[in-house]
Write an enzyme that holds these catalytic residues in place. Structure first.
Site, PDB file in Angstrom:
ATOM      1  N   ASN A 103       0.830  -1.199   0.000  1.00 43.26           N
ATOM      2  CA  ASN A 103       0.000   0.000   0.000  1.00 43.26           C
ATOM      3  C   ASN A 103       0.869   1.256   0.000  1.00 43.26           C
ATOM      4  OD1 ASN A 103      -2.683   0.953  -0.158  1.00 43.26           O
ATOM      5  ND2 ASN A 103      -2.700   1.441   2.027  1.00 43.26           N
ATOM      6  N   ASN A 149      -1.449   2.814   6.274  1.00 42.55           N
ATOM      7  CA  ASN A 149      -1.329   4.045   5.488  1.00 42.55           C
ATOM      8  C   ASN A 149      -0.230   4.914   6.091  1.00 42.55           C
ATOM      9  OD1 ASN A 149      -3.027   4.579   3.037  1.00 42.55           O
ATOM     10  ND2 ASN A 149      -4.619   3.753   4.376  1.00 42.55           N
ATOM     11  N   ASP A 197      -6.590   8.060   6.034  1.00 42.21           N
ATOM     12  CA  ASP A 197      -5.965   7.384   4.898  1.00 42.21           C
ATOM     13  C   ASP A 197      -4.516   7.862   4.801  1.00 42.21           C
ATOM     14  OD1 ASP A 197      -5.439   6.279   2.233  1.00 42.21           O
ATOM     15  OD2 ASP A 197      -7.593   6.127   1.994  1.00 42.21           O
TER      16      ASP A 197
END
Length: 294
Positions: A103, A149, A197
């Site tokens: 990610n 994140n 996020d």
């Protein structure tokens, strides 16, 4: 700050836009669409737009000191060369966890690569915070995440911020001279609507956190208190990067993921790339210096 108005730079319609990064040598912004397996490039001065198809879901694209880019694809770290559109796997990561993908990521001033992994189904706590330095193998520094994140560093390079999105928690770690992490603690429990996020830290040490489902970016002081936000005309705001010659233009990715037809009709710019002028400059983007063996 609450009166800042984002403007659409590129209504690209990203399903899951993420990972914006300002590449100074090209005066261009790169970002990814994870779910559509795309890498995008946008040149603000000319308006030029380019896109490449990746062989797997791509969580991040970051410039390398030797030219080209390091990309975090599902399965490992790849070298990406825009000139010939080639993605080459160089460092496998979590090959024993096929349900995971890479990610968000960050490069520190020493050229070390920090990145997170996560359960692609967003159910199991199989995600970790990783670091790669030089020619060393990837190392896990923290684990037990469903969706990771961040990460990002403070201007004095002594603090690393990392997000546990589904727990709505933002953590900090102390960073040693050798890159070792210690003393994980809670920086902030995200109170605004939506889930925290991607995040970035500006040159003043303030932390900008995008909110997925919250239609905003929140700015936090170094003590963890919110000092304002920037509202967006779409729900899913994913990450910010500072760019431009003065590093005060904030470029922001968004996503269409999870929105039904009615929501998309209300949010015609969901998935667009936005920008606004920030009250503070960002930090200069460091170049990745990890060794990617042939």
């Amino acid at each position: 700050m609450n009166t800042l108005t984002p403007e659409v730079e590129w209504n690209v319609g990203a399903l899951l836009g993420e990972g914006p990064v300002w590449v100074e040598r090209e005066r261009a912004l790169y970002f990814v669409d994870i779910k559509r397996r795309r890498v995008h490039r946008y040149v603000p001065e000319s308006g030029e737009r380019s896109s490449w198809e990746a062989p797997a879901q791509t969580g991040f694209v970051l410039p390398h000191a030797d030219g080209g880019f390091v990309c975090g694809l599902q399965g490992g770290l790849h070298r990406f060369t825009p000139e010939n559109a080639r993605f080459v796997l160089r460092v496998p990561v979590e090959s024993g966890l096929p349900g995971n993908r890479l990610n968000d990521a960050h490069v520190d001033t020493e050229g070390r690569l920090w990145f997170g992994s996560m359960d692609d189904a967003e159910r199991e706590p199989t995600g970790s915070l990783w670091r790669v330095e030089g020619d060393q193998a990837p190392r896990v520094h923290d684990s037990g995440y469903i969706i990771t994140n961040g990460p990002a560093m403070s201007p004095d390079f002594r603090t690393l911020y990392h997000v546990d999105s589904l727990r709505r928690a933002i953590y900090t770690f102390d960073v040693g001279n050798d890159g070792e992490l210690s003393s994980r603690r809670l920086f902030s429990t995200h109170a605004p609507p939506g889930d925290p996020d991607g995040l970035v830290v500006d040159a003043e040490g303030y932390v900008w956190v995008a909110t997925f489902g919250g239609a905003r970016i929140e700015r936090y002081a170094p003590n963890g208190l919110s000092v304002g936000h920037v509202a967006f005309p779409c729900s899913n705001v994913t990450k910010l990067a500072f760019g431009g010659d003065d590093l005060r233009t904030a470029y922001v990715t968004t996503a269409r993921k999870g929105l039904d037809e009615a929501a998309l009709a209300r949010e015609p710019f969901a998935g667009a790339l936005f920008s606004f002028r920030a009250p503070a400059a960002g930090q200069k983007q460091s170049l990745c210096r990890i060794v990617c063996p042939d």
